[in-house]
Scaffold this active site. Sequence first.
Site, PDB file in Angstrom:
ATOM      1  N   PHE A 118      28.720  34.211  35.997  1.00  0.00           N
ATOM      2  CA  PHE A 118      29.827  34.770  36.401  1.00  0.00           C
ATOM      3  C   PHE A 118      30.977  33.886  36.020  1.00  0.00           C
ATOM      4  O   PHE A 118      30.961  32.968  35.500  1.00  0.00           O
ATOM      5  CB  PHE A 118      29.767  34.327  38.000  1.00  0.00           C
ATOM      6  CG  PHE A 118      29.584  35.840  38.787  1.00  0.00           C
ATOM      7  CD1 PHE A 118      28.552  36.757  38.801  1.00  0.00           C
ATOM      8  CD2 PHE A 118      30.940  36.237  39.628  1.00  0.00           C
ATOM      9  CE1 PHE A 118      28.581  38.073  39.615  1.00  0.00           C
ATOM     10  CE2 PHE A 118      30.881  37.331  40.094  1.00  0.00           C
ATOM     11  CZ  PHE A 118      29.641  38.280  40.162  1.00  0.00           C
ATOM     12  N   HIS A 240      41.658  40.802  42.142  1.00  0.00           N
ATOM     13  CA  HIS A 240      40.610  40.902  41.228  1.00  0.00           C
ATOM     14  C   HIS A 240      40.741  42.115  40.113  1.00  0.00           C
ATOM     15  O   HIS A 240      41.334  43.168  40.365  1.00  0.00           O
ATOM     16  CB  HIS A 240      39.309  41.592  42.201  1.00  0.00           C
ATOM     17  CG  HIS A 240      38.145  41.387  41.506  1.00  0.00           C
ATOM     18  ND1 HIS A 240      37.756  42.104  40.337  1.00  0.00           N
ATOM     19  CD2 HIS A 240      36.883  40.841  41.646  1.00  0.00           C
ATOM     20  CE1 HIS A 240      36.361  41.883  40.044  1.00  0.00           C
ATOM     21  NE2 HIS A 240      35.936  41.269  40.953  1.00  0.00           N
ATOM     22  N   ARG A 284      39.679  34.775  37.797  1.00  0.00           N
ATOM     23  CA  ARG A 284      39.952  36.291  37.990  1.00  0.00           C
ATOM     24  C   ARG A 284      41.555  36.089  37.931  1.00  0.00           C
ATOM     25  O   ARG A 284      42.079  37.358  37.400  1.00  0.00           O
ATOM     26  CB  ARG A 284      39.773  36.562  39.372  1.00  0.00           C
ATOM     27  CG  ARG A 284      38.198  36.918  39.506  1.00  0.00           C
ATOM     28  CD  ARG A 284      37.695  37.322  40.923  1.00  0.00           C
ATOM     29  NE  ARG A 284      36.172  37.514  40.896  1.00  0.00           N
ATOM     30  CZ  ARG A 284      35.863  37.583  41.712  1.00  0.00           C
ATOM     31  NH1 ARG A 284      36.140  37.225  43.069  1.00  0.00           N
ATOM     32  NH2 ARG A 284      34.396  38.028  41.939  1.00  0.00           N
ATOM     33  N   HIS A 364      42.077  41.585  46.498  1.00  0.00           N
ATOM     34  CA  HIS A 364      40.869  41.399  46.969  1.00  0.00           C
ATOM     35  C   HIS A 364      40.461  40.150  48.047  1.00  0.00           C
ATOM     36  O   HIS A 364      39.715  40.546  48.760  1.00  0.00           O
ATOM     37  CB  HIS A 364      39.999  41.190  45.654  1.00  0.00           C
ATOM     38  CG  HIS A 364      38.587  40.891  45.528  1.00  0.00           C
ATOM     39  ND1 HIS A 364      37.767  41.687  46.204  1.00  0.00           N
ATOM     40  CD2 HIS A 364      37.812  39.774  45.246  1.00  0.00           C
ATOM     41  CE1 HIS A 364      36.534  41.286  45.983  1.00  0.00           C
ATOM     42  NE2 HIS A 364      36.625  40.209  45.668  1.00  0.00           N
ATOM     43  N   ARG A 406      39.874  31.795  44.217  1.00  0.00           N
ATOM     44  CA  ARG A 406      38.344  31.611  44.229  1.00  0.00           C
ATOM     45  C   ARG A 406      37.761  32.153  43.035  1.00  0.00           C
ATOM     46  O   ARG A 406      38.026  33.160  42.628  1.00  0.00           O
ATOM     47  CB  ARG A 406      38.134  32.385  45.623  1.00  0.00           C
ATOM     48  CG  ARG A 406      36.529  32.756  45.822  1.00  0.00           C
ATOM     49  CD  ARG A 406      36.022  33.135  46.978  1.00  0.00           C
ATOM     50  NE  ARG A 406      36.517  34.736  47.047  1.00  0.00           N
ATOM     51  CZ  ARG A 406      35.657  35.591  46.457  1.00  0.00           C
ATOM     52  NH1 ARG A 406      34.362  35.009  45.672  1.00  0.00           N
ATOM     53  NH2 ARG A 406      35.810  36.882  46.488  1.00  0.00           N
TER      54      ARG A 406
END
Length: 591
Positions: A118, A240, A284, A364, A406
């Site tokens: 990720f 996002h 992101r 997001h 995040r």
Amino acid sequence: MATQHEFEALVVGAGGAGLMAALHCSKTVKNTAVISKLYPTRSHTGTAQGGVAAPLGNMEEDRWDWYMYDTVKGGDYLVDQDAAEVLAKESVDAVIELEHMGLPFDRTPDGKIEQRRFGGHTRNFGEAPVMRSCKAADRTGHMILQTLYQQCIKQNVKFFDEYQVIDLIIEDQVCRGAVAVEILTGEIHVFHSKATLLAVGGFGRVWSVTSNAHSLTGDTVATVLRHDLPLEDMEFFQFHPTGIYRMGVLLSEALRGEGAIFVNDKGERFMERYAPNMKDLASRDVCSRSIYLEIREGRGIGGKDYVHIDVRPETINKYKSGPGGKPVTAEHLEAALPDVFEMARIYLGVEPMKEGIPVQPTAHYAMGGVPTDLDTRVLADEQGAIVKGLYAAGECACVSVHGANRLGTNSLVDLIVFGRRGGRAMAEYVQHADLAPLPKNSEAYTLSELERIRKSNGQEKPGQIRLEMQKTMMDWVGVFREGPTIKQALDKVHELQARYQHIAIDDKGSKFNTDLLEAWELGCLLDLAEVTAYSALNRTESRGAHGREDFPKRDDVNWLKHTFAWRKNGVLSVAYKPVTITKFEPKERKY
Ligand SMILES: Cc1cc2nc3c(=O)[nH]c(=O)nc-3n(C[C@H](O)[C@H](O)[C@H](O)COP(=O)(O)OP(=O)(O)OC[C@H]3O[C@@H](n4cnc5c(N)ncnc54)[C@H](O)[C@@H]3O)c2cc1C
């Protein structure tokens, strides 16, 4: 007359954070209740596709301190490092707890939890991507929600489904419960409790293009503000990079975890230029800004305001961008990303195996929210005073583990780690605390708020005000912002708040009056938009998701601190709290 209830512990919100808290609290506190405006398994947690992070090391070596480093770096060093350490260490145990509850994680051939890559998750302090995301295909959040709900039912947690909390009962810095309306009947219920935990999720509906469900209106976050309590780091809202073009519906980052890449109008893999090391797996904020810059320089697809995410096996194999650099097949991708592909096919009519999928940044995730300490106790100020009996966990809270940005998969783990800590902290507290008396007429504010909206017969339509707010925030307090336009946004929000006083709704009834409740939610969104713009205006630097064009650099000398923002009697003010730094000194963030 309101109906009265009494509980030892009360949880507002039945997403991952609320259910985990209720479950752990109910292990010792038999009298635990959950109030939720949605049926629990419809909470937004159920839409999370990508996965939940934990350095289990099932696929390759991994360590908690590598994970902590990624979280701190991903958050552009605004993360409180004591919180990041808790997250990184307790994630392993929390994920294994879910496994033992029966959550059907994907498995390796030898039966361990399978993991995938990720964005921003690396081995050896940023050296290369690592496989850290635990998942159940692309339905991880759905599985978490179902699993936790079943466990709560087993524990006899009492659920009040489709009850909407309108007010909290706070007096002398002690929370004594909440006031809610039963959506079906319109009746008012007063919940008297020793401890109340807020787990009400995010508020992406402030912006026009968002991945967030319609219900994510930050109601109770605004209620906290209305009780003259601060909100922390509201200027940091994550966009996002892979929202479905024009709709904002999210296509999970798991796409890029499986090797998909961004492509511009010229067919270039442009992330090679912006993040030479992590490329499409950069964090992101970095990807969203890169997409905007490509679009601005005329390299959006067909000159329009979107780019493609290319997940075709031939592309992934050409760039060797698949997991571990290994070749992938169409069959593997279909099995790993069934829901993502279905969304591309249904919403866009695009065949992902044959063509690029049109995407644009979408609002997001709220990094900011209700400030808490490591045990989820709500803070009354930047000095650390607490509001007794009040707790917050999950997206609505700011502990602060995500800092300025995040990482993907870090919300689900935040829910289970801090949801669990919150549940345990409440259980401990109620054993010693007395039930503070209810103030007289604790339901008065709720009754008058709802009556005011029901009876108001002004000229303004809530739907129109909502549209104007969302467009204003998207244009001026979005991926990029600068002083004069943030100021314009703030003025516009003030104008909308004034117009909001003159709204009229069509449904004047009491039963299932969503017209009324949505109008009330709009007032909450406006308050949150106001505090977001105000906090953004004050922070004269760029960090993580807060990209100021007039202050393009991060400024650690002046801004290594959290914003605490208040709105007392309509007057906004801020104070600042230093970031807790334990292990990792701030460095320039390179991807
Ligand atoms: C499309 C999408 C995909 C995502 N994918 C991932 C992912 O793969 N990995 C990851 O880590 N994160 C992901 N995230 C982020 C993550 O899912 C959320 O941050 C997280 O689920 C929030 O959980 P929560 O428990 O805080 O709140 P939610 O799950 O949003 O639940 C909020 C609860 O509060 C209740 N509520 C709200 N207001 C009131 C009120 N006034 N009265 C009563 N009840 C109220 C609602 O009924 C609901 O039960 C994703 C988010 C989205 C939108």
